[in-house]
Design a protein around this motif. Structure first.
Motif, mmCIF file in Angstrom:
data_model
loop_
_atom_site.group_PDB
_atom_site.id
_atom_site.type_symbol
_atom_site.label_atom_id
_atom_site.label_comp_id
_atom_site.label_asym_id
_atom_site.label_seq_id
_atom_site.Cartn_x
_atom_site.Cartn_y
_atom_site.Cartn_z
ATOM 1 N N ALA A 272 0.834 -1.207 0.000
ATOM 2 C CA ALA A 272 0.000 0.000 0.000
ATOM 3 C C ALA A 272 0.866 1.254 0.000
ATOM 4 C CB ALA A 272 -0.930 -0.018 1.219
ATOM 5 N N ASP A 273 1.888 1.267 0.862
ATOM 6 C CA ASP A 273 2.807 2.411 0.897
ATOM 7 C C ASP A 273 3.514 2.591 -0.440
ATOM 8 O OD1 ASP A 273 2.451 3.567 3.372
ATOM 9 O OD2 ASP A 273 3.940 2.324 4.364
ATOM 10 N N ALA A 274 3.994 1.482 -1.000
ATOM 11 C CA ALA A 274 4.784 1.552 -2.229
ATOM 12 C C ALA A 274 3.939 1.977 -3.419
ATOM 13 C CB ALA A 274 5.432 0.197 -2.500
ATOM 14 N N TRP A 275 2.702 1.510 -3.457
ATOM 15 C CA TRP A 275 1.853 1.831 -4.606
ATOM 16 C C TRP A 275 1.541 3.312 -4.668
ATOM 17 C CZ3 TRP A 275 3.037 -2.622 -6.165
ATOM 18 C CH2 TRP A 275 2.501 -3.166 -7.322
ATOM 19 N N LEU A 276 1.427 3.956 -3.510
ATOM 20 C CA LEU A 276 1.161 5.394 -3.485
ATOM 21 C C LEU A 276 2.450 6.194 -3.613
ATOM 22 C CD1 LEU A 276 -0.961 7.637 -3.121
ATOM 23 C CD2 LEU A 276 -0.468 7.570 -0.673
ATOM 24 N N GLY A 277 3.478 5.795 -2.856
ATOM 25 C CA GLY A 277 4.716 6.579 -2.834
ATOM 26 C C GLY A 277 5.595 6.413 -4.049
ATOM 27 N N GLY A 278 5.405 5.309 -4.789
ATOM 28 C CA GLY A 278 6.276 5.054 -5.931
ATOM 29 C C GLY A 278 5.586 5.161 -7.269
ATOM 30 N N ILE A 279 4.523 5.942 -7.325
ATOM 31 C CA ILE A 279 3.751 6.064 -8.572
ATOM 32 C C ILE A 279 4.651 6.480 -9.725
ATOM 33 C CG2 ILE A 279 1.959 7.394 -9.755
ATOM 34 C CD1 ILE A 279 0.413 7.494 -7.165
ATOM 35 N N GLY A 280 4.613 5.710 -10.806
ATOM 36 C CA GLY A 280 5.371 6.031 -12.009
ATOM 37 C C GLY A 280 6.836 5.669 -11.956
ATOM 38 N N ASN A 281 7.291 5.051 -10.870
ATOM 39 C CA ASN A 281 8.712 4.741 -10.730
ATOM 40 C C ASN A 281 8.857 3.340 -10.138
ATOM 41 O OD1 ASN A 281 11.446 4.545 -9.822
ATOM 42 N ND2 ASN A 281 11.586 6.779 -9.788
ATOM 43 N N LYS A 282 9.237 2.377 -10.984
ATOM 44 C CA LYS A 282 9.361 0.989 -10.548
ATOM 45 C C LYS A 282 10.398 0.835 -9.450
ATOM 46 C CE LYS A 282 10.967 -3.534 -12.148
ATOM 47 N NZ LYS A 282 11.409 -4.347 -13.314
ATOM 48 N N GLN A 283 11.565 1.440 -9.624
ATOM 49 C CA GLN A 283 12.635 1.282 -8.644
ATOM 50 C C GLN A 283 12.255 1.894 -7.307
ATOM 51 O OE1 GLN A 283 15.274 -0.637 -9.186
ATOM 52 N NE2 GLN A 283 15.798 -0.328 -7.027
ATOM 53 N N ARG A 284 11.593 3.043 -7.332
ATOM 54 C CA ARG A 284 11.152 3.684 -6.101
ATOM 55 C C ARG A 284 10.107 2.814 -5.386
ATOM 56 N NH1 ARG A 284 12.135 6.046 -1.553
ATOM 57 N NH2 ARG A 284 10.509 7.464 -0.825
ATOM 58 N N THR A 285 9.230 2.216 -6.165
ATOM 59 C CA THR A 285 8.224 1.312 -5.594
ATOM 60 C C THR A 285 8.884 0.152 -4.868
ATOM 61 O OG1 THR A 285 6.663 1.876 -7.362
ATOM 62 C CG2 THR A 285 6.234 -0.139 -6.133
ATOM 63 N N LEU A 286 9.893 -0.445 -5.486
ATOM 64 C CA LEU A 286 10.604 -1.571 -4.874
ATOM 65 C C LEU A 286 11.349 -1.135 -3.616
ATOM 66 C CD1 LEU A 286 12.009 -3.277 -8.091
ATOM 67 C CD2 LEU A 286 10.168 -4.130 -6.634
ATOM 68 N N ALA B 56 -0.487 2.889 4.657
ATOM 69 C CA ALA B 56 -0.425 1.506 5.149
ATOM 70 C C ALA B 56 -1.360 1.329 6.340
ATOM 71 C CB ALA B 56 1.007 1.145 5.540
ATOM 72 N N VAL B 57 -1.351 2.281 7.248
ATOM 73 C CA VAL B 57 -2.215 2.215 8.432
ATOM 74 C C VAL B 57 -3.682 2.220 8.023
ATOM 75 C CG1 VAL B 57 -2.891 3.382 10.558
ATOM 76 C CG2 VAL B 57 -0.478 3.307 9.888
ATOM 77 N N VAL B 58 -4.035 3.080 7.078
ATOM 78 C CA VAL B 58 -5.422 3.173 6.619
ATOM 79 C C VAL B 58 -5.865 1.873 5.962
ATOM 80 C CG1 VAL B 58 -6.974 4.310 4.982
ATOM 81 C CG2 VAL B 58 -5.390 5.676 6.355
ATOM 82 N N VAL B 59 -5.038 1.351 5.063
ATOM 83 C CA VAL B 59 -5.389 0.114 4.352
ATOM 84 C C VAL B 59 -5.505 -1.059 5.310
ATOM 85 C CG1 VAL B 59 -4.554 -1.577 2.668
ATOM 86 C CG2 VAL B 59 -4.458 0.856 2.134
ATOM 87 N N LEU B 60 -4.571 -1.174 6.255
ATOM 88 C CA LEU B 60 -4.634 -2.263 7.233
ATOM 89 C C LEU B 60 -5.881 -2.157 8.097
ATOM 90 C CD1 LEU B 60 -0.989 -2.804 8.534
ATOM 91 C CD2 LEU B 60 -2.266 -4.105 6.862
ATOM 92 N N THR B 61 -6.189 -0.950 8.538
ATOM 93 C CA THR B 61 -7.374 -0.746 9.379
ATOM 94 C C THR B 61 -8.641 -1.155 8.645
ATOM 95 O OG1 THR B 61 -6.304 1.083 10.559
ATOM 96 C CG2 THR B 61 -8.691 0.934 10.699
#
Length: 240
Positions: free
Chosen positions: A84-98, A110-115
């Protein structure tokens, strides 16, 4: 094969297992036993349902969900949070997502999605306890873990090393295909066509997002897939 079963049990649960060592081939064969481990988890949880008070179904649901998370070591919840964190924070950048997925810190998304995911699971578990339909809980856990070998069979693993790379490289293709066929036939007989079709659609959509964003999957996105499929299958089995 017994050692491969032990490996799968150790990886997917907190049930204590001890063995000296394992080869890469034995690690790969452990994927064949993922539905069996799902069955074990489901039977343990259904056993707990039988001793929990139905008259306090919400409290019982909270206790059962806690036991569910503890029994699996929070493995897939962790993958969902990281993804969840990576999908939002790394939009448009594969390496940043990883890179974000490897960061142990959890961000707000992440907290919102888990809750939200735990709240939905809590509501679904409460329905299972109230209705006595424990088979829906058991099958949702089995099928979500059956999707893991299917993912390894059909999708590239994007990281160059780690246990995921070993599992992908040493995947026993023929045995996994037989396992998938047998599990599907039994599930069709027990559940019918509609829940399996809807679950397959969720799997394919999740796989598409991984392919589109990362050109494959990681351990975190695989864990997120299991968590989302557990919720989806439980919802479909309750509705249909």
């Amino acid at each position: 094969m017994w050692l491969s079963f032990q490996i799968a049990l150790q990886f997917l649960t907190i049930i204590p297992v001890s063995y000296a060592s394992a080869s890469d081939q034995q690690l790969g064969r452990s994927l064949v036993f993922y539905p069996v481990i799902g069955l074990i988890i489901g039977l343990i949880l259904s056993g707990l349902i039988s001793v929990l008070p139905v008259s306090y179904s919400l409290l019982s649901a909270a206790l059962l969900l806690t036991a569910w998370v503890l029994l699996t070591g929070g493995l897939h919840i962790d993958g969902l949070a990281d993804s969840a964190d990576a999908w939002l924070g790394g939009i448009g950048n594969k390496q940043r997502t990883l890179e974000i997925m490897k960061d142990p810190a959890a961000g707000p998304i992440a907290v919102v999605v888990l809750t939200l995911s735990l709240l939905i699971k809590l509501a679904l578990v409460e329905i299972v306890i109230s209705s006595g339909e424990t088979s829906a809980l058991i099958w949702s856990i089995i099928l979500a873990r059956t999707a893991m070998p299917l993912l390894f069979l059909t999708t590239d693993y994007v990281r160059p090393n780690g246990i995921g790379a070993v599992l992908k490289q040493c995947l026993p293709v023929k045995q996994v295909k037989w396992m998938l066929l047998i599990t599907t036939v039994i599930a069709l007989f027990c559940l019918g066509f509609t829940p399996l079709l809807l679950g397959l659609i969720v799997f394919l959509l999740h796989r598409y997002t991984m392919e589109h964003r990362l050109d494959g999957f990681t351990g975190d996105t695989a864990g997120a897939m299991v968590e989302l499929l557990e919720i989806s299958f439980l919802l479909f089995l309750i509705l249909f």
